[in-house]
Enzyme design. Structure first.
Site, PDB file in Angstrom:
ATOM      1  N   ASP A  47       0.912  -1.315  -0.079  1.00 11.14           N
ATOM      2  CA  ASP A  47       0.134  -0.086  -0.125  1.00 11.14           C
ATOM      3  C   ASP A  47       0.972   1.322  -0.228  1.00 11.14           C
ATOM      4  OD1 ASP A  47      -2.971   1.103   0.584  1.00 11.14           O
ATOM      5  OD2 ASP A  47      -1.382   2.244   1.878  1.00 11.14           O
ATOM      6  N   HIS A 110      -7.755   9.235  -1.864  1.00 14.44           N
ATOM      7  CA  HIS A 110      -7.243   9.320  -0.649  1.00 14.44           C
ATOM      8  C   HIS A 110      -8.140   9.884   0.385  1.00 14.44           C
ATOM      9  CE1 HIS A 110      -2.843   9.156   1.128  1.00 14.44           C
ATOM     10  NE2 HIS A 110      -3.737   8.679   2.071  1.00 14.44           N
TER      11      HIS A 110
HETATM   12  N1  LIG Z   1      -5.671   6.314   3.822  1.00 18.24           N
HETATM   13  C1  LIG Z   1      -4.894   6.938   4.566  1.00 18.24           C
HETATM   14  O1  LIG Z   1      -5.351   7.951   4.983  1.00 18.24           O
HETATM   15  C2  LIG Z   1      -4.039   6.320   5.473  1.00 18.24           C
HETATM   16  C3  LIG Z   1      -3.550   7.068   6.797  1.00 18.24           C
HETATM   17  C4  LIG Z   1      -2.398   6.375   7.421  1.00 18.24           C
HETATM   18  C5  LIG Z   1      -1.975   5.267   6.959  1.00 18.24           C
HETATM   19  N2  LIG Z   1      -2.438   4.682   5.732  1.00 18.24           N
HETATM   20  C6  LIG Z   1      -1.561   3.556   5.466  1.00 18.24           C
HETATM   21  O2  LIG Z   1      -1.863   2.437   6.490  1.00 18.24           O
HETATM   22  C7  LIG Z   1      -0.695   1.763   6.671  1.00 18.24           C
HETATM   23  C8  LIG Z   1      -0.626   1.472   8.384  1.00 18.24           C
HETATM   24  O3  LIG Z   1      -0.750   2.602   9.053  1.00 18.24           O
HETATM   25  P1  LIG Z   1       0.241   3.570   9.676  1.00 18.24           P
HETATM   26  O4  LIG Z   1       1.578   3.208   9.228  1.00 18.24           O
HETATM   27  O5  LIG Z   1      -0.056   5.011   9.831  1.00 18.24           O
HETATM   28  O6  LIG Z   1       0.243   2.753  11.360  1.00 18.24           O
HETATM   29  P2  LIG Z   1       0.461   1.448  12.044  1.00 18.24           P
HETATM   30  O7  LIG Z   1       0.921   0.484  10.985  1.00 18.24           O
HETATM   31  O8  LIG Z   1      -0.541   1.168  12.605  1.00 18.24           O
HETATM   32  O9  LIG Z   1       1.701   1.681  13.087  1.00 18.24           O
HETATM   33  C9  LIG Z   1       2.929   2.085  12.580  1.00 18.24           C
HETATM   34  C10 LIG Z   1       3.756   2.177  13.824  1.00 18.24           C
HETATM   35  O10 LIG Z   1       3.914   1.122  14.707  1.00 18.24           O
HETATM   36  C11 LIG Z   1       5.341   0.610  14.783  1.00 18.24           C
HETATM   37  N3  LIG Z   1       4.793  -1.010  14.873  1.00 18.24           N
HETATM   38  C12 LIG Z   1       5.020  -1.533  13.676  1.00 18.24           C
HETATM   39  N4  LIG Z   1       4.961  -2.689  13.989  1.00 18.24           N
HETATM   40  C13 LIG Z   1       5.009  -2.910  15.269  1.00 18.24           C
HETATM   41  C14 LIG Z   1       4.921  -4.010  16.258  1.00 18.24           C
HETATM   42  N5  LIG Z   1       4.794  -5.382  15.777  1.00 18.24           N
HETATM   43  N6  LIG Z   1       5.077  -3.813  17.582  1.00 18.24           N
HETATM   44  C15 LIG Z   1       5.296  -2.491  18.029  1.00 18.24           C
HETATM   45  N7  LIG Z   1       5.152  -1.314  17.063  1.00 18.24           N
HETATM   46  C16 LIG Z   1       5.204  -1.589  15.732  1.00 18.24           C
HETATM   47  C17 LIG Z   1       5.967   1.371  13.647  1.00 18.24           C
HETATM   48  O11 LIG Z   1       7.282   1.560  14.115  1.00 18.24           O
HETATM   49  P3  LIG Z   1       8.557   1.046  13.385  1.00 18.24           P
HETATM   50  O12 LIG Z   1       8.360   1.323  11.914  1.00 18.24           O
HETATM   51  O13 LIG Z   1       9.572   1.786  13.955  1.00 18.24           O
HETATM   52  O14 LIG Z   1       8.570  -0.519  13.593  1.00 18.24           O
HETATM   53  C18 LIG Z   1       5.248   2.531  13.423  1.00 18.24           C
HETATM   54  O15 LIG Z   1       5.723   3.538  14.210  1.00 18.24           O
HETATM   55  C19 LIG Z   1       0.334   3.183   6.339  1.00 18.24           C
HETATM   56  O16 LIG Z   1       1.651   2.741   6.087  1.00 18.24           O
HETATM   57  C20 LIG Z   1      -0.381   3.453   5.072  1.00 18.24           C
HETATM   58  O17 LIG Z   1       0.063   2.523   4.017  1.00 18.24           O
HETATM   59  C21 LIG Z   1      -3.277   5.119   5.204  1.00 18.24           C
END
Ligand SMILES: NC(=O)c1ccc[n+]([C@@H]2O[C@H](COP(=O)([O-])OP(=O)(O)OC[C@H]3O[C@@H](n4cnc5c(N)ncnc54)[C@H](OP(=O)(O)O)[C@@H]3O)[C@@H](O)[C@H]2O)c1
Length: 278
Positions: A47, A110
């Site tokens: 993604d 988005h």
């Molecule tokens: N459509 C939208 O508006 C929108 C908005 C936000 C996000 N997204 C998509 O959704 C994806 C996921 O959301 P997100 O990146 O905001 O948040 P997330 O995946 O919920 O959390 C990512 C955070 O959690 C940490 N993390 C990851 N795996 C972990 C684990 N097993 N244990 C502890 N901490 C962990 C990561 O740190 P490290 O990197 O240091 O491991 C990072 O700080 C995004 O990457 C993007 O592709 C879409």
């Protein structure tokens, strides 16, 4: 019981993996290495978004991988400053160019960006691109039911996917049911709920982790899958990229699911899509 390793069947017949690698805040320079690690681990959904600024690195990883392009489900998103028919088409072509591919598996709007009032025209542009084979599936992100109703009223089509903020502190139970009634897949962003507060330290999560010999992150990802959501955790660390995919050798009990459901706060951590902030 649903086989959670099997892909999710979208309302347009396209099959979408239930777990993917999210790339928000993975810079273009590190995206290639991170996506390569994800593909090696076994992820088959990636993604990204034009707004993330990492499509070049994501594309390099996919194109340089031993995994065939048709075995990778690639999603990107049109940003708010490219709403409207011609703008969205140009944004799609630019994303394809940066990604080094001639089609997307899923293209998302988005944000609805209601202040612009152009999301219907933008969606029509996605539907045209689908007819032309540039995208396999047309979806949205951060849409509220009122926005989805309007798309359906004006185009006769429900988007295949709505990617929304969803985690144990904001579990979107009403929206998930509303989607299911209309055949729209729910995809969870921010699935670990770490932007404010710490879902991963909640006793309901840590107790289940201890009971199953898994990490809190794995428990929360499993909770998404058992709730029928597609989930796209992000990590920049290779060890966590692997950890977050290793969620198919245990199942949460009904009581564990309910205890995690009870963490609901009713509060978003991100922007309200109905507001005029986007
Ligand atoms: N459509 C939208 O508006 C929108 C908005 C936000 C996000 N997204 C998509 O959704 C994806 C996921 O959301 P997100 O990146 O905001 O948040 P997330 O995946 O919920 O959390 C990512 C955070 O959690 C940490 N993390 C990851 N795996 C972990 C684990 N097993 N244990 C502890 N901490 C962990 C990561 O740190 P490290 O990197 O240091 O491991 C990072 O700080 C995004 O990457 C993007 O592709 C879409």
């Amino acid at each position: 019981m649903t086989d959670l390793r099997a892909p999710f069947q979208l309302n347009d017949g396209v099959a979408m993996p239930r777990i993917g690698y999210g790339t928000y805040k993975v810079g273009d320079d590190e995206a290639q290495r991170a996506v390569e690690a994800a593909l090696t681990t076994g992820y088959r959904l990636v993604d990204t978004a034009e707004m993330y600024g990492n499509e070049v690195g994501v594309g390099r990883a996919i194109n340089g991988s031993d995994v065939a392009r048709e075995d990778v489900f690639l999603t990107t998103k049109v940003w708010n400053d490219h709403h409207g028919s011609d703008q969205a088409r140009a944004a799609l072509e630019a994303s394809l160019e940066r990604l080094g591919t001639d089609y997307l598996d899923l293209y998302l709007i988005h944000w609805p960006s209601p202040k612009q009032g152009l999301y219907v025209e933008t969606f029509e542009s996605l539907l045209k691109a689908k007819e032309e084979g540039l995208i396999r599936s047309a979806g949205v992100s951060n849409f509220l039911p009122e926005h989805l109703e309007r798309l359906h009223a004006e185009t006769g089509v429900w988007p295949s996917v709505n990617q929304v903020e969803l985690h144990p502190y904001f579990n979107q139970a009403p929206l998930r049911s509303w989607h299911a009634e209309r055949g729209i897949a729910t995809e969870s962003w921010g699935p670990l709920g770490q932007r404010t507060g710490s879902v991963l330290a909640e006793p309901a999560v840590t107790a289940a982790a201890e009971a199953h010999g898994k990490s809190p992150g794995q428990v929360v990802i499993r909770w998404h899958l058992q709730n029928g959501c597609v989930v796209i955790p992000k990590s920049a660390k290779e060890s966590r990229i692997a950890e977050n995919f290793d969620v198919f050798d245990f199942a949460l009990t009904k009581a564990e699911m309910e205890a995690i459901d009870a963490l609901e706060t009713g509060k978003r951590q991100g922007i309200d899509p109905g507001s005029n902030e986007r």
